[in-house]
Design a protein around this motif. Structure first.
Motif, short mmCIF file in Angstrom:
data_model
loop_
_atom_site.label_atom_id
_atom_site.label_comp_id
_atom_site.label_asym_id
_atom_site.label_seq_id
_atom_site.Cartn_x
_atom_site.Cartn_y
_atom_site.Cartn_z
N PHE A 165 0.84 -1.10 -0.18
CA PHE A 165 -0.03 -0.18 0.39
C PHE A 165 1.22 1.26 0.01
O PHE A 165 1.38 1.67 0.89
N GLU A 166 0.80 2.16 -0.59
CA GLU A 166 1.13 3.42 -1.15
C GLU A 166 3.03 3.17 -1.04
O GLU A 166 3.62 3.15 0.02
N PHE A 168 3.88 0.52 0.60
CA PHE A 168 4.45 0.01 2.40
C PHE A 168 4.49 -1.09 1.98
O PHE A 168 2.97 -1.28 1.67
N VAL A 169 4.89 -2.37 2.42
CA VAL A 169 4.46 -3.86 2.18
C VAL A 169 3.52 -4.63 3.92
O VAL A 169 4.05 -3.42 5.19
N ILE A 170 2.19 -4.89 3.44
CA ILE A 170 1.28 -5.38 4.91
C ILE A 170 2.69 -6.20 5.32
O ILE A 170 2.08 -7.25 4.16
N ILE B 62 -4.16 2.26 7.96
CA ILE B 62 -4.13 1.40 8.20
C ILE B 62 -3.18 0.46 8.58
O ILE B 62 -1.95 1.32 8.34
N CYS B 63 -2.85 -0.61 9.08
CA CYS B 63 -1.90 -0.90 9.48
C CYS B 63 -1.02 -1.92 9.03
O CYS B 63 -1.09 -2.99 7.97
N VAL B 64 0.45 -1.23 8.53
CA VAL B 64 1.34 -1.94 8.06
C VAL B 64 2.21 -2.64 8.85
O VAL B 64 3.31 -4.08 7.88
N LYS B 74 -0.34 3.56 8.35
CA LYS B 74 -0.34 4.48 7.15
C LYS B 74 -1.14 5.00 7.20
O LYS B 74 -2.42 4.44 6.68
#
Lengths: 367, 125
Positions: A165-166, A168-170, B62-64, B74
């Motif tokens: 997401f944007e 950044f790895v979740i 949201i949690c990354v 984020k």
């Protein structure tokens, strides 16, 4: 692809070598370029070793094939060093300064000890001024100029499903599976040898060749046998091998691993699990941006089957799978983009930093 | 922490009461919001930020990343140049919140928060 200059550019010539180390193939080239300059199978033919008396042992007479990287893990550092040196020798250009920084691709969640091994190899043995270790699925997303989406990176030894997401790895949603191209190859080799009434015994290389030429993913999970599907393959030694139902049965293990005696869900199920592990607010966005990467995703029909199965699992969401033509090179291309950014030097470990801080520098740079 | 790239830093107790924060409070965090996050870090099985995300002030995140010490969030939506990356670290008596703007500096929030959380836990605070 345009090359912006960074601290590692000299007279407009990129001086960052980019090497994508896969389980099946290793690709090397220069940052800022569209394609790798060399691509080799990730196999090293070790020279026969002398025994203590200076004589060759019986088993050491033939060069031994060594696979330095299996399932994304380094198995043989000597082989990898030799292979990496070979790649760098092949891509070297006379005008580039020596030594040059290196960007190496690594799978998600690779062991810290391996990263350390790469740092020692590159910064100490190869005497490179700096090193960047970048994760393959993130590079793949860079390679197609995206910052959000789910990368399905299905290569030779490893499948990685990585929601990003944007940029950044979740992390908690990442899936790393030992279900990939080599399993299809092994299944094909096994299926041909078990076939009745005409079993065929082929080498793993021949099985891979047949797989790449003739295998496909059927749109039905249980297609009916059809004789018109048969194809004949002529090996380099002149033998003719006929493949029939194996063409679709073997790749089917990617969607139904139990057919090959493997555990866990297939690609669509794992993809669904990964997306479902992400925050509710981004699931729809992720379903709409699924990007294929890795050589095994070149198997004909895989993309359509994935859309079909995933749509059935998430009926209320729009599923879009993007399969760009050069997706097997996505990771390398992403490295090429990253290595040519003006901010690239900030992502590198320098030799001095590594000497001063050792392992701690990894936490700072590659978290 | 501000010198390490964070644009906002706040220290709170486990109930969400503010101990100290940056002069520029870009996040108007409520005690309930802090409590929700701190509980999630302490008991990730019952409160799962990974699925629900979190709110800080009026911003949705949201949690990354989440483990037993730190959660990394984020921002969702908003202007690209106003987006934040927020990390919250829980120590024994409270928590630290560090926010950094999106882009190159965003990982500063996690690095700083992890460092201070680890330190404060090491001295049993």
């Amino acid at each position: 692809m345009s090359t912006s200059s960074n601290a590692f550019s000299y007279d407009g010539v990129s001086a960052v070598a980019v090497v994508d180390i896969g389980s099946g193939r290793i690709r090397g080239g220069w940052a800022g370029e569209d394609a790798p300059r060399c691509e080799l199978p990730n196999v090293w033919h070790a020279k026969p070793r002398e025994n203590l008396n200076g004589a060759y042992s019986a088993e050491g007479l033939e060069p031994k094939a060594v696979y330095p990287v299996e399932r994304g893990q380094v198995q043989d550092w000597d082989g990898l060093e030799a292979l990496l040196q070979d790649v760098l020798d092949r891509v070297s250009q006379p005008q580039s300064p020596q030594p040059y920084p290196l960007l190496l691709s690594r799978p998600m969640f690779s062991a810290r000890s391996e990263d350390l091994g790469f740092a020692q190899l590159v910064l100490e043995k190869f005497d490179a001024p700096s090193l960047c270790l970048a994760r393959q699925p993130i590079l793949a997303l860079h390679g197609i100029s995206q910052s959000s989406g789910v990368v399905l990176d299905c290569g030779e030894g490893l499948t990685q499903i990585v929601p990003i997401f944007e940029g950044f790895v979740i992390e908690h949603a990442v899936r790393r599976m030992h279900l990939a191209g080599q399993d299809v190859t092994l299944e094909l080799q096994r299926a041909l040898s078990m076939r009745q009434p005409n079993p065929v015994y082929v080498s793993i290389e021949t099985a891979r060749e047949i797989k790449e030429k003739y295998c496909f993913v059927d749109q039905r999970s249980t297609p009916k046998p059809d004789d018109s599907m048969s194809r004949s393959h002529t090996t380099s030694s002149g033998d003719v091998i006929t493949v029939g139902a194996e063409r679709w049965k073997c790749p089917e293990i990617l969607f139904q691993p139990s057919l090959g005696g493997l555990e866990g869900g297939g690609l669509a199920q794992q993809l669904n699990t990964a997306i479902a592990s992400c925050a509710v607010d981004v699931r729809g966005q992720l379903c709409d941006k699924i990007f294929m990467a890795g050589g095994t995703t070149l198997t004909p029909g895989i993309c359509q089957r994935l859309v079909k199965e995933l749509s059935a699992l998430v009926p209320h969401k729009q599923v879009k799978v993007v399969a760009s033509p050069g997706r097997h090179l996505c990771s390398w291309r992403g490295g090429s983009v990253l290595g040519s950014l003006s901010t690239f030097p900030n992502l590198c470990i320098t030799k001095q930093e590594f000497q001063e801080e050792g392992e701690r520098i990894f936490q700072k740079k590659f978290q | 922490m501000e010198g390490e790239g964070c644009s906002y830093v706040g220290f709170f107790d486990l109930q969400g009461n503010k101990w100290a924060e940056s002069r520029n409070p870009i996040l108007a965090i409520t005690p309930e919001q802090i409590r929700h996050i701190v509980n999630a870090i302490a008991s990730s099985n019952t409160v799962d930020l990974r699925a629900s995300g979190a709110k800080l002030g009026t911003r949705k995140f949201i949690c990354v990343f989440q483990d037993e010490n730190v959660v990394v969030l984020k921002q969702l939506g908003g202007d690209a140049d106003d987006k934040l990356m927020v990390s919250v670290g829980r120590f024994f008596k409270g928590c630290v919140v560090g926010a950094a703007p999106g882009g190159e500096r965003e990982k500063c929030s996690r690095i700083s928060v992890e460092k201070y959380t680890e330190y404060l836990k090491s001295i049993n605070y």
